[in-house]
Design a protein around this motif. Structure first.
Motif, PDB file in Angstrom:
ATOM      1  N   LEU A  17       0.830  -1.203   0.000  1.00 31.07           N
ATOM      2  CA  LEU A  17       0.000   0.000   0.000  1.00 31.07           C
ATOM      3  C   LEU A  17       0.867   1.256   0.000  1.00 31.07           C
ATOM      4  O   LEU A  17       0.483   2.282  -0.563  1.00 31.07           O
ATOM      5  CB  LEU A  17      -0.940   0.001   1.209  1.00 31.07           C
ATOM      6  N   ARG A  18       2.026   1.176   0.616  1.00 32.16           N
ATOM      7  CA  ARG A  18       2.944   2.319   0.619  1.00 32.16           C
ATOM      8  C   ARG A  18       3.470   2.584  -0.790  1.00 32.16           C
ATOM      9  O   ARG A  18       3.536   3.729  -1.232  1.00 32.16           O
ATOM     10  CB  ARG A  18       4.124   2.057   1.559  1.00 32.16           C
ATOM     11  N   VAL A  19       3.815   1.514  -1.493  1.00 33.19           N
ATOM     12  CA  VAL A  19       4.335   1.652  -2.850  1.00 33.19           C
ATOM     13  C   VAL A  19       3.213   2.033  -3.816  1.00 33.19           C
ATOM     14  O   VAL A  19       3.381   2.887  -4.685  1.00 33.19           O
ATOM     15  CB  VAL A  19       5.017   0.349  -3.298  1.00 33.19           C
ATOM     16  N   GLY A  20       2.075   1.370  -3.666  1.00 33.07           N
ATOM     17  CA  GLY A  20       0.907   1.731  -4.469  1.00 33.07           C
ATOM     18  C   GLY A  20       0.786   1.034  -5.804  1.00 33.07           C
ATOM     19  O   GLY A  20      -0.144   1.303  -6.564  1.00 33.07           O
ATOM     20  N   ILE A  21       1.706   0.127  -6.116  1.00 31.57           N
ATOM     21  CA  ILE A  21       1.644  -0.633  -7.361  1.00 31.57           C
ATOM     22  C   ILE A  21       2.049  -2.076  -7.064  1.00 31.57           C
ATOM     23  O   ILE A  21       2.765  -2.332  -6.095  1.00 31.57           O
ATOM     24  CB  ILE A  21       2.574  -0.053  -8.444  1.00 31.57           C
ATOM     25  N   PRO A  22       1.611  -3.040  -7.879  1.00 30.16           N
ATOM     26  CA  PRO A  22       1.988  -4.437  -7.653  1.00 30.16           C
ATOM     27  C   PRO A  22       3.494  -4.635  -7.753  1.00 30.16           C
ATOM     28  O   PRO A  22       4.199  -3.877  -8.430  1.00 30.16           O
ATOM     29  CB  PRO A  22       1.248  -5.188  -8.773  1.00 30.16           C
ATOM     30  N   ALA A  23       3.999  -5.670  -7.103  1.00 33.00           N
ATOM     31  CA  ALA A  23       5.431  -5.973  -7.147  1.00 33.00           C
ATOM     32  C   ALA A  23       5.897  -6.247  -8.566  1.00 33.00           C
ATOM     33  O   ALA A  23       7.042  -5.931  -8.926  1.00 33.00           O
ATOM     34  CB  ALA A  23       5.734  -7.174  -6.251  1.00 33.00           C
TER      35      ALA A  23
ATOM     36  N   LEU B  30       7.145   7.316  -7.509  1.00 30.83           N
ATOM     37  CA  LEU B  30       5.829   6.670  -7.454  1.00 30.83           C
ATOM     38  C   LEU B  30       5.345   6.578  -6.008  1.00 30.83           C
ATOM     39  O   LEU B  30       4.174   6.844  -5.712  1.00 30.83           O
ATOM     40  CB  LEU B  30       5.888   5.272  -8.067  1.00 30.83           C
ATOM     41  N   ILE B  31       6.247   6.199  -5.115  1.00 33.27           N
ATOM     42  CA  ILE B  31       5.897   6.094  -3.699  1.00 33.27           C
ATOM     43  C   ILE B  31       5.539   7.457  -3.140  1.00 33.27           C
ATOM     44  O   ILE B  31       4.543   7.620  -2.406  1.00 33.27           O
ATOM     45  CB  ILE B  31       7.060   5.469  -2.907  1.00 33.27           C
ATOM     46  N   THR B  32       6.335   8.483  -3.497  1.00 38.43           N
ATOM     47  CA  THR B  32       6.046   9.848  -3.033  1.00 38.43           C
ATOM     48  C   THR B  32       4.662  10.303  -3.482  1.00 38.43           C
ATOM     49  O   THR B  32       3.876  10.822  -2.682  1.00 38.43           O
ATOM     50  CB  THR B  32       7.112  10.829  -3.573  1.00 38.43           C
ATOM     51  N   LEU B  33       4.360  10.097  -4.749  1.00 35.24           N
ATOM     52  CA  LEU B  33       3.057  10.511  -5.272  1.00 35.24           C
ATOM     53  C   LEU B  33       1.928   9.702  -4.656  1.00 35.24           C
ATOM     54  O   LEU B  33       0.837  10.229  -4.416  1.00 35.24           O
ATOM     55  CB  LEU B  33       3.038  10.363  -6.799  1.00 35.24           C
TER      56      LEU B  33
ATOM     57  N   MET C  37       0.412  11.077  -1.526  1.00 36.96           N
ATOM     58  CA  MET C  37      -0.287  12.358  -1.640  1.00 36.96           C
ATOM     59  C   MET C  37      -1.758  12.157  -1.970  1.00 36.96           C
ATOM     60  O   MET C  37      -2.142  11.145  -2.543  1.00 36.96           O
ATOM     61  CB  MET C  37       0.370  13.212  -2.739  1.00 36.96           C
ATOM     62  N   ARG C  38      -2.578  13.125  -1.600  1.00 35.75           N
ATOM     63  CA  ARG C  38      -3.973  13.122  -2.021  1.00 35.75           C
ATOM     64  C   ARG C  38      -4.045  13.506  -3.495  1.00 35.75           C
ATOM     65  O   ARG C  38      -3.162  14.170  -4.021  1.00 35.75           O
ATOM     66  CB  ARG C  38      -4.796  14.098  -1.180  1.00 35.75           C
ATOM     67  N   ALA C  39      -5.128  13.087  -4.138  1.00 37.97           N
ATOM     68  CA  ALA C  39      -5.264  13.326  -5.577  1.00 37.97           C
ATOM     69  C   ALA C  39      -5.179  14.804  -5.927  1.00 37.97           C
ATOM     70  O   ALA C  39      -4.656  15.180  -6.975  1.00 37.97           O
ATOM     71  CB  ALA C  39      -6.584  12.740  -6.083  1.00 37.97           C
ATOM     72  N   SER C  40      -5.680  15.659  -5.061  1.00 37.78           N
ATOM     73  CA  SER C  40      -5.712  17.096  -5.332  1.00 37.78           C
ATOM     74  C   SER C  40      -4.403  17.799  -4.988  1.00 37.78           C
ATOM     75  O   SER C  40      -4.203  18.956  -5.356  1.00 37.78           O
ATOM     76  CB  SER C  40      -6.852  17.756  -4.547  1.00 37.78           C
ATOM     77  N   GLU C  41      -3.503  17.104  -4.289  1.00 37.13           N
ATOM     78  CA  GLU C  41      -2.238  17.725  -3.900  1.00 37.13           C
ATOM     79  C   GLU C  41      -1.297  17.828  -5.090  1.00 37.13           C
ATOM     80  O   GLU C  41      -1.398  17.071  -6.052  1.00 37.13           O
ATOM     81  CB  GLU C  41      -1.573  16.921  -2.778  1.00 37.13           C
ATOM     82  N   ARG C  42      -0.340  18.741  -4.988  1.00 32.73           N
ATOM     83  CA  ARG C  42       0.615  18.935  -6.060  1.00 32.73           C
ATOM     84  C   ARG C  42       2.014  19.097  -5.491  1.00 32.73           C
ATOM     85  O   ARG C  42       2.192  19.460  -4.333  1.00 32.73           O
ATOM     86  CB  ARG C  42       0.244  20.145  -6.911  1.00 32.73           C
ATOM     87  N   LEU C  43       3.003  18.805  -6.307  1.00 32.47           N
ATOM     88  CA  LEU C  43       4.387  18.970  -5.894  1.00 32.47           C
ATOM     89  C   LEU C  43       4.704  20.457  -5.748  1.00 32.47           C
ATOM     90  O   LEU C  43       4.192  21.284  -6.508  1.00 32.47           O
ATOM     91  CB  LEU C  43       5.322  18.358  -6.938  1.00 32.47           C
ATOM     92  N   ASN C  44       5.565  20.786  -4.786  1.00 32.45           N
ATOM     93  CA  ASN C  44       5.992  22.178  -4.700  1.00 32.45           C
ATOM     94  C   ASN C  44       7.080  22.426  -5.744  1.00 32.45           C
ATOM     95  O   ASN C  44       7.506  21.510  -6.452  1.00 32.45           O
ATOM     96  CB  ASN C  44       6.468  22.523  -3.285  1.00 32.45           C
ATOM     97  N   GLU C  45       7.560  23.654  -5.816  1.00 36.14           N
ATOM     98  CA  GLU C  45       8.508  24.023  -6.864  1.00 36.14           C
ATOM     99  C   GLU C  45       9.800  23.223  -6.791  1.00 36.14           C
ATOM    100  O   GLU C  45      10.323  22.759  -7.818  1.00 36.14           O
ATOM    101  CB  GLU C  45       8.818  25.520  -6.764  1.00 36.14           C
ATOM    102  N   ASP C  46      10.323  23.040  -5.591  1.00 37.51           N
ATOM    103  CA  ASP C  46      11.566  22.284  -5.433  1.00 37.51           C
ATOM    104  C   ASP C  46      11.374  20.815  -5.803  1.00 37.51           C
ATOM    105  O   ASP C  46      12.236  20.203  -6.450  1.00 37.51           O
ATOM    106  CB  ASP C  46      12.073  22.383  -3.991  1.00 37.51           C
ATOM    107  N   GLN C  47      10.247  20.240  -5.378  1.00 38.02           N
ATOM    108  CA  GLN C  47       9.975  18.845  -5.713  1.00 38.02           C
ATOM    109  C   GLN C  47       9.838  18.661  -7.224  1.00 38.02           C
ATOM    110  O   GLN C  47      10.360  17.697  -7.782  1.00 38.02           O
ATOM    111  CB  GLN C  47       8.690  18.385  -5.027  1.00 38.02           C
ATOM    112  N   ALA C  48       9.150  19.590  -7.861  1.00 34.24           N
ATOM    113  CA  ALA C  48       8.951  19.499  -9.307  1.00 34.24           C
ATOM    114  C   ALA C  48      10.286  19.571 -10.037  1.00 34.24           C
ATOM    115  O   ALA C  48      10.525  18.843 -11.016  1.00 34.24           O
ATOM    116  CB  ALA C  48       8.025  20.612  -9.783  1.00 34.24           C
TER     117      ALA C  48
END
Length: 236
Positions: free
Chosen positions: A117-123, A198-201, A204-215
């Motif tokens: 669940l942390r990774v969010g995608i199958p192995a 992928l794990i970082t995203l 996040m909630r669907a409506s959240e966005r990366l900040n400038e440094d992250q982008a």
């Protein structure tokens, strides 16, 4: 152990803490809720509980090689989707809190499901399938190479256009990791960064966005990964 059919699981009734500590009259019928909204809430929380338990069993089966990769991928993807779908309801998300607090409340031991669940995608998506068409010296499929290249370009273009929302970038990034895994199982520069983002995203909630440094960091890592991927193609 697992067939191609969808695994059945019985939702476990969810009872709020206040109900557990209340005085119970043995002659009175126990009720989990008094309104339709409460019933829907408890049903959703019970569904989440069952999904987590089922996902943990699925991960164990995959590690023991007791399930075919295709069946694992399909089932895992469906469970992850159901988990996320339940939490799109604000009332459910508020009552759920987060996975760690939910596990503590119900004394759940599910380390493999927690990681998935942390990774969010199958192995199989994260690591790539175990069988590759180019392992025996065969040439890479030109269509797969082209598709993977387009996947990289899509995420790079999105970032350059300032599209930093999770619900925009996550699907693009899933396409990237799936695309490169279809082409090669070789490691290349910054390939691990794809999964890390992928794990970082996924957190996040669907409506959240990366900040400038992250982008900026994300764009740099994806450009490095793209160059690494192209370097792998030249070696083959």
């Amino acid at each position: 152990m697992y067939a191609s059919r969808q695994p059945a699981y019985a939702p476990t009734p969810y009872m709020p803490r206040s109900a557990l500590s209340a005085t119970i009259n043995p002659d009175e019928e126990a009720k989990l809720s008094t309104t339709a909204a409460e019933r829907n809430l408890y049903d959703s929380l019970a569904e989440i509980y069952s999904i987590v338990v089922t996902l943990d069993a699925l991960e164990k089966a995959y590690l023991k090689d007791s399930i075919a990769e295709a069946d694992y991928t399909e089932t895992c993807s469906r469970l992850l989707k159901q988990y996320k779908s339940n939490l799109t309801d604000e009332a459910v998300a508020k009552a759920f809190g987060d996975l760690e607090s939910f596990k503590r409340e119900w004394d759940m031991e599910c380390p493999r499901a927690t990681e998935r669940l942390r990774v969010g995608i199958p192995a199989t998506v994260e690591q790539g399938p175990t069988h590759k068409s180019n392992q025996n010296g065969e040439s890479m499929d030109a269509t797969l190479v082209m598709n993977a290249t387009e996947d990289f370009i899509n995420v790079l273009d999105a970032l350059k256009l300032g599209m930093t929302e999770k619900d925009v970038l996550h699907p693009y990034l899933v396409d990237v990791i799936q695309g490169v895994n279809k082409v090669t199982d070789q490691d290349f520069e910054s390939k691990g960064k794809i999964v890390q983002w992928l794990i970082t995203l996924n957190q996040m909630r669907a409506s959240e966005r990366l900040n400038e440094d992250q982008a900026r960091d994300f764009l740099f890592d994806m450009e490095q990964a793209y160059h690494g991927f192209k370097g792998t193609l030249k070696k083959n």
